[in-house]
Design a protein around this motif. Structure first.
Motif, PDB file in Angstrom:
ATOM      1  N   ALA A 103       3.792  18.422  24.490  1.00 39.20           N
ATOM      2  CA  ALA A 103       4.060  19.031  23.185  1.00 39.20           C
ATOM      3  C   ALA A 103       4.508  20.481  23.349  1.00 39.20           C
ATOM      4  N   ASN A 104       3.843  21.223  24.234  1.00 36.71           N
ATOM      5  CA  ASN A 104       4.232  22.612  24.467  1.00 36.71           C
ATOM      6  C   ASN A 104       5.594  22.710  25.134  1.00 36.71           C
ATOM      7  N   GLU A 105       5.863  21.805  26.058  1.00 37.62           N
ATOM      8  CA  GLU A 105       7.179  21.766  26.707  1.00 37.62           C
ATOM      9  C   GLU A 105       8.269  21.515  25.656  1.00 37.62           C
ATOM     10  N   PHE A 133      -3.815  28.959  28.076  1.00 33.58           N
ATOM     11  CA  PHE A 133      -3.546  27.763  28.876  1.00 33.58           C
ATOM     12  C   PHE A 133      -2.643  26.852  28.059  1.00 33.58           C
ATOM     13  N   HIS A 134      -1.500  26.462  28.628  1.00 41.20           N
ATOM     14  CA  HIS A 134      -0.530  25.664  27.888  1.00 41.20           C
ATOM     15  C   HIS A 134      -0.172  24.340  28.553  1.00 41.20           C
ATOM     16  N   GLY A 135      -0.681  24.070  29.755  1.00 39.58           N
ATOM     17  CA  GLY A 135      -0.395  22.790  30.376  1.00 39.58           C
ATOM     18  C   GLY A 135      -0.122  22.898  31.859  1.00 39.58           C
ATOM     19  N   ARG A 136       0.169  21.731  32.473  1.00 32.26           N
ATOM     20  CA  ARG A 136       0.335  21.670  33.925  1.00 32.26           C
ATOM     21  C   ARG A 136       1.751  21.287  34.366  1.00 32.26           C
ATOM     22  N   THR A 137       2.699  21.212  33.439  1.00 34.77           N
ATOM     23  CA  THR A 137       4.095  21.024  33.851  1.00 34.77           C
ATOM     24  C   THR A 137       4.628  22.375  34.327  1.00 34.77           C
TER      25      THR A 137
END
Length: 200
Positions: A103-105, A133-137
């Motif tokens: 979603a953040n991407e 923190f926004h994710g691991r991609t």
């Protein structure tokens, strides 16, 4: 307690020494029979509690019809939910994702594409916040305001800067002629306790 020493899982997460096997409402039980109150809600995924009867009935009903339909086809229930979300938010359109990182991407891509294709400019920079923190991609870990999650993944995508949380002047100082968006994690889940209004 089930402890796996030779696990085939990639060792990404530091796991607590608890094996949770059952949940009901706001309560969880481990494999030793101990009961817990779930304040994590599965990292904000089970906010309706565990195994709520109404949701369970609908899930079973859906599984008895079809398990998956590609977005290449019309999905009536997806259309209904999208309309419900649009009717009760500031959004006109909805894009469903599989995870917060996705979603953040998508949000990062939308901001950049809007500036390039709709407004016809070259703005692409995203302001995020320290300790976020926004994710691991690749893009979302770059958006994350924590150096420890970036270690070992260089070079990172360009176009991200980090303001101080709860400090509008810090945000204003980060704005440039290339700023496309500000990305805000309203509750910084990985930043520990933050005093809401430090200057009061």
């Amino acid at each position: 307690m089930v402890m796996v020493s030779n696990s085939a899982l990639f060792p990404v997460y530091a796991k607590h020494p608890i094996t949770l096997i059952r949940g009901e409402g706001k309560r969880l039980w481990d494999d030793q029979g101990r009961e817990y109150l779930d304040f994590m809600t599965g990292i904000a995924v089970c906010n309706l509690g565990h195994v709520p009867e109404k949701v369970k009935r609908r899930v079973v009903e859906q599984l008895e019809q079809v398990w998956h339909v590609s977005n290449l086809f019309h999905i009536p229930n997806q259309e209904k939910l999208a309309q419900l979300l649009a009717d009760h938010s500031c959004a006109d359109l909805v894009f469903f994702c599989n995870s917060g990182a996705e979603a953040n991407e998508a949000a990062i891509k939308c901001a950049r594409r809007y500036h390039q294709r709709v407004l016809g400019n070259d703005k692409y920079e995203i302001i995020t916040f320290e300790k976020s923190f926004h994710g691991r991609t690749m893009a979302t870990l770059t958006a994350t305001g924590q150096d420890k999650v970036k270690d070992g993944f260089f070079p990172l995508p360009e176009g991200f800067s980090y303001a101080k949380f709860n400090d509008i002047r810090s945000v204003e100082e980060k704005v440039t002629g290339r700023t496309a968006a500000v990305m805000l994690e309203l509750v910084q889940g990985k930043a520990a306790f933050i005093r809401p209004f430090p200057n009061l």
